[in-house]
Design an enzyme around this catalytic site. Sequence first.
Site, PDB file in Angstrom:
ATOM      1  N   SER A  18      66.609  50.519  34.510  1.00  0.00           N
ATOM      2  CA  SER A  18      66.758  51.974  34.452  1.00  0.00           C
ATOM      3  C   SER A  18      67.587  52.404  35.653  1.00  0.00           C
ATOM      4  O   SER A  18      67.530  51.763  36.716  1.00  0.00           O
ATOM      5  CB  SER A  18      65.382  52.650  34.527  1.00  0.00           C
TER       6      SER A  18
ATOM      7  N   TYR B  48      57.068  52.937  37.997  1.00  0.00           N
ATOM      8  CA  TYR B  48      58.015  52.669  36.909  1.00  0.00           C
ATOM      9  C   TYR B  48      59.371  52.231  37.485  1.00  0.00           C
ATOM     10  O   TYR B  48      59.946  51.224  37.049  1.00  0.00           O
ATOM     11  CB  TYR B  48      58.191  53.929  36.048  1.00  0.00           C
TER      12      TYR B  48
END
Length: 249
Positions: A145, A158
Amino acid sequence: MSSPTSLEDKVVLVTGGSRGIGAAIVRRFASLGSRVVIAYRSDHAAADALSAELSGNGHECLAVQADVADPDDITRLAATAADRFGRIDVLVNCAAIGPYRPLGKMDAPFVRSILDTNVMGTVLMTEAVLPHLTAPGGRIVNFASALAYRPIPASSVYSASKAAVVTLTHAFAKELGPRGITVNAVAPGVIETDMTTKILAERGDQILAMTPLARIGQPDDIASIVTFLASPEAGWITGRTIVADGGVT
Ligand SMILES: NC(=O)c1ccc[n+]([C@@H]2O[C@H](COP(=O)([O-])OP(=O)(O)OC[C@H]3O[C@@H](n4cnc5c(N)ncnc54)[C@H](OP(=O)(O)O)[C@@H]3O)[C@@H](O)[C@H]2O)c1
């Protein structure tokens, strides 16, 4: 009759293939003539609907329920795909969860759930698929990401899990390069899926204003990068993480 593409007849296993970016990847591979295993955790209805859509259009596919945070499920998933198609040419480790919590609200189950799915799932899926993965020529595409490089408040665990995927990708590429297998990752910015419904509702205008390409990213924007990385044409790229965020960073 259309001419064959370089992904025709390839066997592709996509985790997180039932929804969002994974479903766009599944559709893209199928449209290029690949045979696709759609792996999902819990959304039977979404997986069944996608499977029926592809079969109805004459594509070969198989939906398999498997939790990538469960090592037994991972082993069963890889074996089921290999039994059905005889081999696996491409593994796309797309499954992930992305809950946010700020410091002060952390606990062990929260941290473990993210690391188990996003990090351990990527490691053990790769491990389980390896005996069946075409070599030379096999392809692994992981999901990082843009937050791995620029975390935002409350995204710490995350974001760190996705930074781990960047490093795993680099390291696995070195281990598997001698076998002719490439390992790369995609690091999307915000893409419109169920995972980002809340953030887009809260900050969609701000994200749009920060994006030079002046729109919100869509699953298809990422699917085309994955099929390129899986193609023979990308055979000289390995160990890379491609940031795809419309120019934000
Ligand atoms: N959307 C974004 O803005 C964005 C940005 C950067 C990176 N990413 C990454 O891109 C990938 C796809 O994201 P998305 O937005 O498409 O997510 P999504 O819409 O929330 O879909 C997640 C998919 O992963 C599956 N999944 C979740 N946990 C699983 C588990 N333990 N075992 C097996 N499957 C599991 C889900 O299956 P079920 O529905 O069956 O549970 C679903 O198919 C993820 O790796 C995500 O981190 C997304």
